[in-house]
Design a protein around this motif. Structure first.
Motif, PDB file in Angstrom:
ATOM      1  N   GLY A 178       0.043  -2.655   8.700  1.00  0.00           N
ATOM      2  CA  GLY A 178      -1.197  -1.915   8.532  1.00  0.00           C
ATOM      3  C   GLY A 178      -1.165  -0.630   9.336  1.00  0.00           C
ATOM      4  N   GLN A 218       8.039   2.654   5.223  1.00  0.00           N
ATOM      5  CA  GLN A 218       6.989   2.227   4.283  1.00  0.00           C
ATOM      6  C   GLN A 218       6.804   0.706   4.310  1.00  0.00           C
ATOM      7  N   VAL A 231      -5.873  -1.622   9.617  1.00  0.00           N
ATOM      8  CA  VAL A 231      -5.743  -0.405   8.818  1.00  0.00           C
ATOM      9  C   VAL A 231      -5.415   0.759   9.763  1.00  0.00           C
ATOM     10  N   ASP A 251       3.363  -1.215   5.646  1.00  0.00           N
ATOM     11  CA  ASP A 251       2.554  -2.163   4.882  1.00  0.00           C
ATOM     12  C   ASP A 251       2.355  -3.465   5.642  1.00  0.00           C
ATOM     13  N   THR A 302       0.848  -1.187   0.000  1.00  0.00           N
ATOM     14  CA  THR A 302       0.000   0.000   0.000  1.00  0.00           C
ATOM     15  C   THR A 302       0.884   1.238   0.000  1.00  0.00           C
ATOM     16  N   HIS A 303       1.759   1.280   1.002  1.00  0.00           N
ATOM     17  CA  HIS A 303       2.654   2.436   1.136  1.00  0.00           C
ATOM     18  C   HIS A 303       3.931   2.271   0.322  1.00  0.00           C
ATOM     19  N   ASP A 324       0.441   3.699   9.586  1.00  0.00           N
ATOM     20  CA  ASP A 324       0.841   4.879   8.826  1.00  0.00           C
ATOM     21  C   ASP A 324       2.371   4.995   8.889  1.00  0.00           C
ATOM     22  N   ARG A 359       4.993   4.326  -2.989  1.00  0.00           N
ATOM     23  CA  ARG A 359       4.476   5.701  -3.064  1.00  0.00           C
ATOM     24  C   ARG A 359       5.607   6.733  -2.948  1.00  0.00           C
TER      25      ARG A 359
END
Lengths: 756, 328
Positions: free
Chosen positions: A491, A484, A559, A488, A15-16, A493, A19
């Motif tokens: 889950g 990062q 999340v 991931d 997810t991260h 930030d 990016r």
């Protein structure tokens, strides 16, 4: 604590990762909060300034310390006469000593710039004044500091696992029988790293333990070296390098100034700070060897290679072992049925050569990349087409298939983005107003390496997630990508994750070299974080007080740090609460990742294509790079922003290498004369055009579960060749000797062309 | 760097007095040359007299003369509207030099006295007749790619590094100097001494004299002027060769021309013979090339700087063509 060993297996969901997250350490760096080695908050510190030899051979005849010791604030002067004895350094690369000599152990001089004294004072100013007042008289002796006339030559078999004398089939016969041949010799000069942060060491002995704040690309390697040099156990040494202001290889090995700082701290019983001056950086932390590379290419008329013979000459210090393995890419980059690669290394009375961004690949892709362009012109073919026709899926050296090789896609995407089809073939055929325009292309490559790496992930009852590893950030973005990766897996930030690196007390990490840090530590962080997540879910689904009690693990997802039941988002619990439920105060996991049997099955390399446009004002011999594009295949991109920046940095350096950079020695003295940034030219902003970077992104899951190959070094490879080829296209002149400075374009053919 | 005494002067007279009290004094204005050389142990002043706060920063026009205070900052002068319009070569020369940060610190007077970048001068380990008279010159047979080909001697081939003084030479600037006997004004070219046998003597300034201003005359010749700098990289570098030129056209002919060269000579080099060759000639490449040949006819090259002859010639041709408005 639990330990998980990662094996390359399935793709990790992301997810991260990938990016373009801003650097999580960016704010600290731009505000000055990030403390580099020389900023270490160590009180009551003494300052040490090094005095270097001004002869390249012989002995110290006399030392007069009178004036130095008379300077107010000078505490001690260390020379070979009073320095503590240090056993000879073991020199087998198990400990990263760059030079065999421990400093200040004898009156012998081995090269110009050798450290011969250390002035230690209460202030930097006093130490510096003391240093200029120290009178050292030499009994100069003979020395050999040039390739010409070198009487001692080695033919190394091996360079860190790569064969240095290679033969495949019968290259001489294949070359002789080839329809088209190229026989050209290319040379590259000595170059120096010149990171923004000069090497610096703050050393302090406390109760028999040595604590060092160090500009080091390898805190564990430095720890081992300090331990050996001072005959203490490695557990008694701690090396800290949380931030490094660029290294490029010059902070990877262990250098004499590091020994001197620790020695001074020992002698004085105080903390000692030692920062190399910019001038000293040219002789104290290594350089890239010069190279002479003869390339003979034999090919069919259609540009297909039949034979390549690549003979490399370079230099190595008599006191060192490193040399430039410029032929390292030749056996693997293209399909070559008959091949020979040789390396001859002259042993000279110079400071040690060392690793400098893509050692071997950088000068090697230059020479080979130019020779391929010469071949294309000899065949009357487009240079990019000749590269395409020599593509291979197998590493010709190991015989193994590449795990992933998208070089053709790099050529294709690059050609499209650069509008290569608009190029006209003939030299001097493209113009804009009064300027000649040249377009050049070359292939880039760098091996994908990894080493055993470890990382510890901890989550405490406040929910703080901590990632720790003895790896490094040289400005490349390591802090950010580890956050990062952990984010991931957990889950969470990434900005909520604290990453701590650059401390020898942290779990095992290899040298920040060989472009292997991400591939070595990334999977370890991933494994540790995955383990933590499984433990957290296990507690959350089994503890009676948890809202998720009774669910199966696969019925829970995480999340932003909150665990939720997938079919009932209202049933949720935060990481911190789970940790409290677990009752241990904190959960901790060590992740270990190491290469496995896949190393015997595949050859792992990254690839790329460099496209360059130059503009040449012929009347003034004014040459500028006006456009550059690099297309890279490095597996998965972990952070689109830092990856792009890293590639741009490599291309900028390639511009410097092609047009500007040269460390010049005065051969009469064996001494560097361009030892400052006014005489050693690096590109300034005005020299750097718009640079585009594209990635052909195919996660290399045969390499690691994350699929990311390293990006440290590939950016510079191929750039100098693309520029030199563009210069030929613009001017019709082959300059085979870097850097391409105006006088090399003013002579002979270029001048004749202008006079017409 | 060695310990030194630092004093602040509150008037130019006081500054001169403070400087004369000790054997080795240096005025400190922008510090961009002096501090570097003190760090390198090349400059070893006993006393540094800070003149940076003296009121010598004005740029004033009086009739046809523009007077620029010696402490005006390079940036301020470069962007001054009068200077940019009346003396384009001066503005261009200033902006081609150093970096924005250095230009914000450096002063006009200090810039005139900028010392050579000869690497053998700037490190005390080498032999240098300029730094240590009589010690010899390591540049003659050393790495001399950047060294001078005009105005050299057997004792010294160090290049004058500046840009501004080259433009000032082409525009016949004058230097205002304050001394014990009051103020004197000399032609800029008379400020500089050729190295000869005593390269340690670089200027005609007497001990304790202080440059307080430069003066430039506003005239059509100077308004049609240009500074061209050729160097390895695009910015922040000293010239391999540079040209300041000014031309006054009269119909289809060159009425008068001024040419000065930088990066190739031991002082800001006025090419008087080349100027004479251009007078009355048509403004075309053939005349420019002839003038360039004349300008470089006395060049003496060493092992690594032979290319400067051709490079300087081409720069002269380009600069003249540019200043003549592409008339060729």
């Amino acid at each position: 604590m639990s330990t998980t060993i990662e094996r390359p297996a399935t793709a990790a969901p992301v997810t991260h990762v990938g990016r373009p997250l801003d650097r999580i350490d960016g704010h600290a760096k731009v505000t000055g909060a990030a403390r580099y080695a020389a900023d270490a908050p160590v009180g009551d510190v003494l300052y040490a300034v090094i005095v270097q030899s001004t002869v390249a051979g012989g002995r110290i005849a006399e030392i007069d310390e009178t004036a130095t010791r008379a300077v107010s604030g000078v505490v001690e002067v260390l020379t070979y006469r009073n320095a503590p004895k240090i056993p000879a350094f073991p020199f087998d690369f198990t400990v990263p000593f760059a030079e065999q000599l421990a400093p200040l152990q004898s009156d012998e001089i081995h090269y110009d710039g050798q450290h011969v004294a250390l002035v230690i004072a209460e202030t930097f100013e006093a130490a510096r004044e003391g240093a200029v007042l120290l009178r050292i008289t030499y009994a100069p002796g003979p020395f050999q500091a040039t390739l010409e006339g070198a009487h001692e030559t080695e033919l190394p078999d091996n360079f860190f696992g790569n064969a240095m004398q290679v033969r495949r089939a019968d290259p001489e016969a294949a070359f002789a029988a080839s329809e088209i041949t190229v026989d050209a010799t290319y040379s590259t000069p000595v170059e120096n790293h010149n990171p923004l942060e000069p090497s610096a060491t703050v050393a302090q002995w406390r109760d028999g333990e040595l604590i060092v704040h160090d500009a080091s690309q390898w805190v564990l390697g430095s720890r081992a070296a300090y331990a050996k040099a001072f005959s203490v156990d490695e557990t008694q040494v701690r090396v800290l390098a949380p931030y490094i202001g660029g290294g490029f290889g010059c902070k990877g090995f262990f250098w004499a100034h590091q020994t001197l700082a620790a020695m001074a701290a020992k002698v004085t019983g105080r903390a000692v700070k030692l920062v190399l001056s910019r001038e000293q950086m040219f002789t104290s932390v290594g350089h890239r060897s010069s190279t002479r590379q003869r390339l003979r290419l034999g090919a069919s008329r259609d540009g297909t290679l039949r034979a390549v013979l690549h003979d490399v000459q370079g230099e190595s210090a008599r006191v060192g072992a490193f040399f430039e393995p410029a032929g390292v890419v030749t056996p693997m980059l293209f399909a070559v049925p008959a091949l020979s690669v040789s390396h001859r290394v002259a042993k000279l009375d110079i400071p040690s050569t060392t690793a400098m961004r893509a050692p071997g690949e950088t000068p090697g892709t230059y020479a080979l990349g130019c020779a391929m362009d010469e071949l294309a012109y000899a065949c009357g073919l487009d240079p990019l087409e000749v590269l395409r026709r020599n593509e291979t899926e197998t590493d010709g050296e190991s015989g193994l298939p590449f795990s992933s090789r998208n070089l053709l896609a790099c050529y294709e995407r690059g050609a499209e983005a650069f509008d290569w089809s608009a190029r006209t073939h003939a030299p001097r055929s493209m113009r804009d107003g009064g300027e000649l325009i040249g377009w050049g292309v070359a292939a880039a490559t760098y091996p994908a390496m990894r080493s055993r790496g470890e990382a510890r992930v901890t989550i405490d009852a406040a929910g703080t997630i901590d990632v720790a590893s003895a790896t490094h950030d040289l400005g490349t973005g390591m802090y950010t990508i580890l956050a990062q990766i952990a984010a991931d897996a957990l889950g969470a930030d990434p900005r909520a994750i604290r990453v701590r690196i650059g401390d020898s007390a942290f779990p095992l990490a290899p040298v920040a070299g060989g472009s292997m840090s991400s591939a070595s530590i990334g999977p370890a962080v991933h494994a540790a974080a995955e383990r933590i997540r499984r433990e957290v879910i296990s507690i959350a689904t089994s503890a009676g007080a948890s809202p998720l009690h009774g669910l199966r693990a696969d019925e829970v997802h995480v999340v932003d740090g909150i665990l939720r039941a997938k079919d009932d988002p209202a049933r949720a619990i935060a990481y911190a609460d789970v940790v409290r439920l677990g009752g241990s105060g904190a959960l901790e996991a060590l992740g270990v990742a190491e290469p496995g049997k896949e190393q015997e099955e595949y050859s792992f390399h990254s690839f790329g294509a460099q496209f360059v446009e130059v503009r040449y004002d012929e009347e003034l011999a004014r040459l500028r790079v006006s456009r550059a594009l690099g297309v890279f295949d490095c597996g998965r991109v972990l952070n689109a922003k830092t990856a792009r920046s890293q590639m741009i940095g490599g291309i900028v350096w390639g511009i410097g290498m092609a047009l500007l950079e040269e460390t010049v020695r005065d051969d009469r003295y064996g001494a560097v004369v361009t030892n400052n940034l006014a005489d050693y030219h690096v590109p300034v902003n005005a020299d750097v055009p718009a640079i585009d970077v594209l990635f052909v992104e195919e996660p290399d899951l045969k390499f690691t579960a994350l699929g990311a190959r390293g990006m440290g070094e590939i950016g510079i490879t191929g750039v100098a060749a693309a520029i030199a080829n563009a210069v030929y296209h613009a001017t019709g002149v082959r300059v085979r000797d870097l850097p391409i400075v105006p006088e090399k374009l003013l002579g002979g053919a270029a001048q004749a062309a202008w006079r017409k | 760097m060695r310990a030194f005494e630092y004093v602040v002067a509150d008037s130019s007279a006081a500054a001169r007095a403070l400087a004369r009290e000790v054997g080795a004094a240096r005025f400190y204005a922008g510090g961009t040359t002096l501090v570097d050389l003190m760090k390198a142990d090349v400059e070893r002043p006993q006393r540094v007299v800070d003149i940076s706060r003296l009121p010598l920063t004005a740029i004033e026009r009086r009739g046809d003369v523009v007077r620029i205070g010696a402490l005006a900052r390079n940036s301020d002068v470069a962007y001054d509207a009068t200077v940019a319009q009346a003396f384009p070569a001066v503005s261009e020369a200033l902006l081609s030099g150093a970096s924005g940060q250095i230009r914000n610190s450096a002063t006009i007077g200090g810039n005139l006295l900028q010392r050579t970048r000869c690497t053998y001068f700037r490190e005390t380990r080498w032999r240098c007749n300029k730094r240590e008279p009589g010690s010899g010159c390591d540049a003659l047979d050393g790495f001399n790619r950047g060294h001078a080909i005009l105005g050299t001697s057997d004792a010294c081939i160090a290049t004058f590094p500046g840009d501004l003084p080259v433009a000032l030479a082409a525009l016949s600037a004058h230097v205002v100097i304050e001394g014990d006997a009051g103020e004197r004004t000399i032609a800029l070219e008379d400020l500089y001494l050729l190295p000869g046998d005593e390269p340690q003597h670089e200027t005609s300034l007497a001990p304790g004299e202080l440059i307080t201003a430069i003066e430039l005359r506003v005239e059509p010749l100077h308004a049609r002027s240009h500074y061209l700098k050729v160097r390895d990289r695009a910015s922040y570098e000293f010239a391999l060769a540079s040209v300041a030129c000014a031309v006054e056209l009269d119909g289809g002919r060159i009425a008068q021309a001024r040419i000065a060269l930088g990066g190739v000579a031991t002082v800001p080099w006025r090419a008087v013979d080349a100027e004479a060759a251009l007078a009355g000639a048509p403004p075309d490449d053939s005349a420019f090339r002839h003038a360039a040949d004349v300008a470089l006819s006395g060049a003496r090259t060493r092992a690594h700087n032979g290319y400067k002859v051709e490079l300087a010639k081409r720069a002269i041709v380009r600069a003249l063509r540019t200043v003549c408005g592409g008339a060729a």
